[in-house]
Write a protein that holds these residues in place. Sequence first.
Motif, mmCIF file in Angstrom:
data_model
loop_
_atom_site.group_PDB
_atom_site.id
_atom_site.type_symbol
_atom_site.label_atom_id
_atom_site.label_comp_id
_atom_site.label_asym_id
_atom_site.label_seq_id
_atom_site.Cartn_x
_atom_site.Cartn_y
_atom_site.Cartn_z
ATOM 1 N N ASP A 26 0.841 -1.196 0.000
ATOM 2 C CA ASP A 26 0.000 0.000 0.000
ATOM 3 C C ASP A 26 0.876 1.246 0.000
ATOM 4 O OD1 ASP A 26 -2.227 1.661 0.087
ATOM 5 O OD2 ASP A 26 -2.266 1.674 2.280
ATOM 6 N N PRO A 57 -8.819 -7.906 -1.666
ATOM 7 C CA PRO A 57 -8.571 -6.623 -0.985
ATOM 8 C C PRO A 57 -7.405 -6.707 0.003
ATOM 9 C CG PRO A 57 -10.353 -7.771 0.099
ATOM 10 C CD PRO A 57 -9.982 -8.619 -1.096
ATOM 11 N N HIS A 58 -7.175 -5.608 0.720
ATOM 12 C CA HIS A 58 -6.172 -5.597 1.780
ATOM 13 C C HIS A 58 -6.509 -6.712 2.769
ATOM 14 C CE1 HIS A 58 -3.807 -4.289 5.211
ATOM 15 N NE2 HIS A 58 -3.219 -3.363 4.467
ATOM 16 N N GLU A 61 -8.936 -6.288 5.685
ATOM 17 C CA GLU A 61 -10.365 -6.152 5.390
ATOM 18 C C GLU A 61 -11.094 -7.475 5.563
ATOM 19 O OE1 GLU A 61 -11.613 -3.837 1.969
ATOM 20 O OE2 GLU A 61 -9.562 -3.090 1.749
ATOM 21 N N ALA A 68 -8.701 -2.464 9.525
ATOM 22 C CA ALA A 68 -8.205 -2.225 8.175
ATOM 23 C C ALA A 68 -7.935 -0.740 7.975
ATOM 24 C CB ALA A 68 -9.202 -2.732 7.140
ATOM 25 N N PRO A 70 -7.238 2.922 6.074
ATOM 26 C CA PRO A 70 -7.578 3.535 4.783
ATOM 27 C C PRO A 70 -6.390 3.378 3.843
ATOM 28 C CG PRO A 70 -7.111 5.218 6.420
ATOM 29 C CD PRO A 70 -7.148 3.918 7.156
ATOM 30 N N LEU A 71 -6.658 3.349 2.553
ATOM 31 C CA LEU A 71 -5.625 3.022 1.579
ATOM 32 C C LEU A 71 -4.931 4.269 1.032
ATOM 33 C CD1 LEU A 71 -7.501 0.268 -0.448
ATOM 34 C CD2 LEU A 71 -5.786 -0.053 1.358
ATOM 35 N N LEU A 74 -5.283 2.976 -4.202
ATOM 36 C CA LEU A 74 -6.310 2.047 -4.633
ATOM 37 C C LEU A 74 -5.673 1.009 -5.556
ATOM 38 C CD1 LEU A 74 -9.122 4.644 -5.379
ATOM 39 C CD2 LEU A 74 -8.889 3.203 -3.335
ATOM 40 N N THR A 218 -14.553 5.004 -0.782
ATOM 41 C CA THR A 218 -14.432 5.368 0.626
ATOM 42 C C THR A 218 -13.165 4.815 1.278
ATOM 43 O OG1 THR A 218 -15.801 3.457 1.225
ATOM 44 C CG2 THR A 218 -16.912 5.581 0.942
ATOM 45 N N ARG A 219 -12.550 3.790 0.698
ATOM 46 C CA ARG A 219 -11.333 3.225 1.281
ATOM 47 C C ARG A 219 -10.113 4.111 1.044
ATOM 48 N NH1 ARG A 219 -9.988 0.938 4.293
ATOM 49 N NH2 ARG A 219 -8.779 -0.882 3.639
ATOM 50 N N LYS A 220 -10.204 5.059 0.111
ATOM 51 C CA LYS A 220 -9.074 5.943 -0.187
ATOM 52 C C LYS A 220 -8.898 6.974 0.917
ATOM 53 C CE LYS A 220 -6.024 8.199 -2.840
ATOM 54 N NZ LYS A 220 -4.727 7.665 -3.304
#
Length: 322
Positions: A26, A57-58, A61, A68, A70-71, A74, A218-220
């Motif tokens: 990441d 995914p990560h 997660e 988890a 935030p990334l 992406l 939303t994960r960004k």
Amino acid sequence: MTSVWSDPAGLPIGDSGAVITVGTFDGVHRGHHDVLARLVALAAETDRPSLVVTFEPHPLEVVRPSAAPPLLTLHVEKLEMFAQCGVAYVAVLPFTPTLALYEAEQFVDAVLLERFRVAELLVGHDHGFGRGRLGDIDVLKALGASRGFGVTVLPPVHDADGRAISSTAIRTAILLGDLQTAAAGLGRPYSLAGTVIRGDQRGRLIGYPTLNLQPPPTRKLLPPDGVYAVRVQTPQGPFGGMLNLGPRPTFGDASRRIETHVFDATHDWYGAPIRLDLIARLRDTRSFTGIDALRAQLVLDEAAARDTLQRLATAASAGPLS
């Protein structure tokens, strides 16, 4: 050119095997770049293909969603950066509950050996794998010795203050709005990318038209709300600009938006892909008494953004020895 394979069984790896590194990567930060550069170099020395094995995914997660992070990057951003590093192949493993239960030995045998024919494995000093990350460096070295593949453990890359560069430290800097520290760890400015969408065109009415970027998943990870100096990467080339990230309290709009005024450009970019390189945070978001007060502040913001971009560009062109 980097090839991305979603069906790892189809990777064209010969009998001599592959030079592999494994991880979530990441951010693809400076520490990751060091691993990838060494991977490509060792692959060339041994006349084997270089392969990055990563996950989507990560893993957290799946294993522990509440933890988890935030990334920073992406999935598509990460793949673009792998390509820039010159690796031959990227294999994306779906991280499933079943894969999470693999013991370290099972992961090495079923994934690295059977599917990817690992001949040489490069990992970071803090690498952990297998169920509960119980497969540490010592376990990995023992498995390499018994299975006949080499294991190279790489030391961390440190920042100017002697601290190991990590995705966690970079996330912390971004959450504090410290974009210079984040950029030093990443080796590039932190960025947001997306498609230009139509806004309500209020900016045009006050002399500051803006590009409205489609909100990222939303994960960004997003930095704090505020006004930023940015470099805007467009299909027509790069431009300076200033970004308002967050609500527009002067207009009673509480929704979080990504609006950028681009300097010295009037192109129609609706529907175009845009990347915003975040250079510096200028101020907090705040409400103004009316349009005139807002316009006066935007004049000051523009001057500050232009000055910041020019100053940093001059410092970069001067080089580290000036």
